[in-house]
Design a protein around this motif. Structure first.
Motif, mmCIF file in Angstrom:
data_model
loop_
_atom_site.group_PDB
_atom_site.id
_atom_site.type_symbol
_atom_site.label_atom_id
_atom_site.label_comp_id
_atom_site.label_asym_id
_atom_site.label_seq_id
_atom_site.Cartn_x
_atom_site.Cartn_y
_atom_site.Cartn_z
ATOM 1 N N PRO A 136 70.681 4.178 1.860
ATOM 2 C CA PRO A 136 69.264 3.945 2.141
ATOM 3 C C PRO A 136 68.675 2.858 1.255
ATOM 4 O O PRO A 136 69.113 2.670 0.117
ATOM 5 C CB PRO A 136 68.611 5.299 1.856
ATOM 6 C CG PRO A 136 69.558 5.993 0.940
ATOM 7 C CD PRO A 136 70.921 5.522 1.315
ATOM 8 N N MET A 137 67.692 2.145 1.775
ATOM 9 C CA MET A 137 66.965 1.160 0.974
ATOM 10 C C MET A 137 66.028 1.911 0.037
ATOM 11 O O MET A 137 65.563 3.016 0.344
ATOM 12 C CB MET A 137 66.159 0.217 1.872
ATOM 13 C CG MET A 137 67.026 -0.653 2.754
ATOM 14 S SD MET A 137 66.052 -1.855 3.690
ATOM 15 C CE MET A 137 65.768 -3.088 2.443
ATOM 16 N N ASN B 217 64.240 -10.923 3.819
ATOM 17 C CA ASN B 217 63.705 -11.713 4.930
ATOM 18 C C ASN B 217 64.602 -11.772 6.165
ATOM 19 O O ASN B 217 64.246 -12.406 7.155
ATOM 20 C CB ASN B 217 63.394 -13.148 4.480
ATOM 21 C CG ASN B 217 64.640 -13.926 4.063
ATOM 22 O OD1 ASN B 217 65.759 -13.422 4.144
ATOM 23 N ND2 ASN B 217 64.456 -15.154 3.609
ATOM 24 N N ASP B 218 65.789 -11.104 6.134
ATOM 25 C CA ASP B 218 66.621 -11.127 7.337
ATOM 26 C C ASP B 218 66.101 -10.082 8.320
ATOM 27 O O ASP B 218 65.477 -9.089 7.939
ATOM 28 C CB ASP B 218 68.081 -10.850 6.994
ATOM 29 C CG ASP B 218 68.277 -9.513 6.319
ATOM 30 O OD1 ASP B 218 68.494 -8.515 7.021
ATOM 31 O OD2 ASP B 218 68.179 -9.455 5.072
ATOM 32 N N ALA B 219 66.361 -10.318 9.607
ATOM 33 C CA ALA B 219 65.734 -9.540 10.676
ATOM 34 C C ALA B 219 65.912 -8.039 10.527
ATOM 35 O O ALA B 219 64.955 -7.272 10.642
ATOM 36 C CB ALA B 219 66.286 -9.996 12.031
ATOM 37 N N ALA B 220 67.135 -7.586 10.260
ATOM 38 C CA ALA B 220 67.399 -6.148 10.209
ATOM 39 C C ALA B 220 66.786 -5.499 8.977
ATOM 40 O O ALA B 220 66.102 -4.476 9.069
ATOM 41 C CB ALA B 220 68.899 -5.896 10.251
ATOM 42 N N ASN B 221 66.998 -6.086 7.811
ATOM 43 C CA ASN B 221 66.562 -5.446 6.579
ATOM 44 C C ASN B 221 65.070 -5.568 6.320
ATOM 45 O O ASN B 221 64.476 -4.690 5.692
ATOM 46 C CB ASN B 221 67.360 -6.003 5.398
ATOM 47 C CG ASN B 221 68.806 -5.547 5.442
ATOM 48 O OD1 ASN B 221 69.088 -4.367 5.558
ATOM 49 N ND2 ASN B 221 69.733 -6.495 5.387
ATOM 50 N N GLU B 222 64.456 -6.614 6.807
ATOM 51 C CA GLU B 222 63.002 -6.710 6.675
ATOM 52 C C GLU B 222 62.346 -5.568 7.445
ATOM 53 O O GLU B 222 61.403 -4.928 6.966
ATOM 54 C CB GLU B 222 62.474 -8.048 7.184
ATOM 55 C CG GLU B 222 60.958 -8.161 7.064
ATOM 56 C CD GLU B 222 60.413 -9.537 7.407
ATOM 57 O OE1 GLU B 222 59.185 -9.705 7.367
ATOM 58 O OE2 GLU B 222 61.211 -10.448 7.711
ATOM 59 N N GLY B 223 62.868 -5.302 8.636
ATOM 60 C CA GLY B 223 62.333 -4.216 9.447
ATOM 61 C C GLY B 223 62.437 -2.875 8.731
ATOM 62 O O GLY B 223 61.493 -2.087 8.721
ATOM 63 N N ALA C 7 62.594 -2.362 5.508
ATOM 64 C CA ALA C 7 61.684 -2.353 4.362
ATOM 65 C C ALA C 7 60.248 -2.073 4.811
ATOM 66 O O ALA C 7 59.531 -1.281 4.181
ATOM 67 C CB ALA C 7 61.761 -3.692 3.630
ATOM 68 N N LEU C 8 59.841 -2.709 5.899
ATOM 69 C CA LEU C 8 58.479 -2.495 6.404
ATOM 70 C C LEU C 8 58.305 -1.064 6.911
ATOM 71 O O LEU C 8 57.244 -0.450 6.753
ATOM 72 C CB LEU C 8 58.169 -3.509 7.506
ATOM 73 C CG LEU C 8 58.091 -4.973 7.063
ATOM 74 C CD1 LEU C 8 57.882 -5.888 8.266
ATOM 75 C CD2 LEU C 8 56.985 -5.189 6.033
ATOM 76 N N GLN C 9 59.354 -0.526 7.518
ATOM 77 C CA GLN C 9 59.284 0.857 8.001
ATOM 78 C C GLN C 9 59.174 1.839 6.842
ATOM 79 O O GLN C 9 58.538 2.891 6.970
ATOM 80 C CB GLN C 9 60.503 1.156 8.878
ATOM 81 C CG GLN C 9 60.411 0.475 10.242
ATOM 82 C CD GLN C 9 61.741 0.403 10.979
ATOM 83 O OE1 GLN C 9 62.793 0.716 10.422
ATOM 84 N NE2 GLN C 9 61.693 -0.006 12.231
ATOM 85 N N SER D 99 60.704 4.963 -4.423
ATOM 86 C CA SER D 99 60.672 5.486 -3.061
ATOM 87 C C SER D 99 62.031 5.240 -2.412
ATOM 88 O O SER D 99 62.715 4.272 -2.750
ATOM 89 C CB SER D 99 59.566 4.812 -2.236
ATOM 90 O OG SER D 99 59.423 5.459 -0.988
ATOM 91 N N VAL D 100 62.411 6.128 -1.494
ATOM 92 C CA VAL D 100 63.711 6.026 -0.821
ATOM 93 C C VAL D 100 63.511 6.146 0.683
ATOM 94 O O VAL D 100 62.752 7.000 1.153
ATOM 95 C CB VAL D 100 64.672 7.143 -1.290
ATOM 96 C CG1 VAL D 100 66.049 6.964 -0.656
ATOM 97 C CG2 VAL D 100 64.781 7.159 -2.806
ATOM 98 N N GLU D 101 64.208 5.298 1.416
ATOM 99 C CA GLU D 101 64.167 5.336 2.873
ATOM 100 C C GLU D 101 64.676 6.680 3.386
ATOM 101 O O GLU D 101 65.683 7.199 2.902
ATOM 102 C CB GLU D 101 65.054 4.201 3.403
ATOM 103 C CG GLU D 101 65.183 4.120 4.904
ATOM 104 C CD GLU D 101 66.174 3.035 5.320
ATOM 105 O OE1 GLU D 101 66.022 2.514 6.425
ATOM 106 O OE2 GLU D 101 67.081 2.713 4.512
#
Length: 273
Positions: free
Chosen positions: A114-115, A138-144, A146-148, A216-218
């Motif tokens: 998890p991020m 800033n890459d498509a998958a990981n930015e998403g 992080a924002l989630q 915090s953990v995803e």
């Protein structure tokens, strides 16, 4: 006529020599075919060195090629500089293939990590104040992802139904957080410049960040399949490659799991069980 007979005799003598040479080259080529260049992130080195050692006994030679960012391992795979890589999630691979019209394919699962959010200034994301700064990959998958994570904590709202959201998909940001998009490898290094940084698991490990100190953990659950890390090859036909199967099998062992606990300090779980 005598000259012609001499030429035929010379060719007849030479042919076995050429045949032996061809056989020798074939044997050499077969051996070379079992040498596989695997692209890895630097922090995965110890784990892959152990796999490398174990596979040597099975006559499979792995050459490890280290990377420190997410931009080059797939390009190296496409260019034939490496035959496999082990750094990306299923979601990252899918986003890459869509963007580059590529055929990179998973040949086996590795782990799920998890991020996490880290900070040198606050102890919880709930402590973020108006106009504070947060760095995300800033890459498509990981930015998403992080924002989630920020959305999970109620700090922002994202447009519904977007698989890989970006900052453009933020529909609500009550604190007016300044979200800085960085190369994934830079997020951990940005911690002195931002109020919080959301960092990928392997980048955090490379930066020697302690998972237990994350603020915090995803959340990981039944919808986490896209976040599973994989061993990837250039195309679907590679799924049948016998040598690649041996490499995957060597990874998916209790020995690897022990090393993951040691080097990832409990921040990951095996994704092959």
């Amino acid at each position: 006529m005598k000259l012609w007979k001499k030429i035929v005799a010379s060719v007849a003598i030479a042919l076995p020599v050429f045949a032996l040479a061809a056989c020798g080259n074939s044997s050499s080529s077969s051996s070379a075919d079992k040498t596989v260049k695997v692209g890895i992130m630097t922090n995965d080195k110890e784990i892959w060195q152990d796999i490398q050692k174990r596979l040597k006994k099975q006559d499979v030679n792995i050459k490890l090629v280290e990377f420190t960012d997410y931009n080059t391992p797939n390009k190296a795979l496409d260019d034939g500089d490496i035959q496999l890589n082990s750094f990306q999630t299923v979601q990252f691979m899918d986003a890459w293939n869509k963007k580059h019209k590529d055929t990179i394919t998973s040949v086996g699962n590795t782990y799920l990590g998890p991020m996490r959010a880290y900070s040198n200034k606050i102890k919880s994301l709930s402590e973020l104040k108006k106009d504070d700064t947060v760095s995300v990959p800033n890459d498509a998958a990981n930015e998403g992802r992080a924002l989630q994570l920020l959305e999970q904590k109620g700090l922002i709202k994202l447009k519904a139904g977007v698989t890989n959201p970006t900052t453009r998909d933020i529909t609500e940001n009550k604190l007016n957080l300044k979200i800085t998009e960085l190369d994934a490898a830079q997020t951990a290094r940005s911690m002195n410049d931002v109020d919080a940084a959301i960092v990928n698991n392997d980048i955090a490990a490379a930066a020697k960040l302690t998972p237990s100190k994350a603020i915090s953990v995803e959340k990981i659950g039944k919808n986490s399949a896209p976040f599973i890390n994989i061993i990837a090859a250039a195309s679907k036909k590679d799924k049948k490659n016998a040598t690649y199967k041996k490499i995957v099998k060597a990874y998916q062992t209790s020995q690897t799991e022990k090393l993951m606990k040691k080097y990832y300090k409990g921040s990951t779980v095996p994704a092959w069980k």
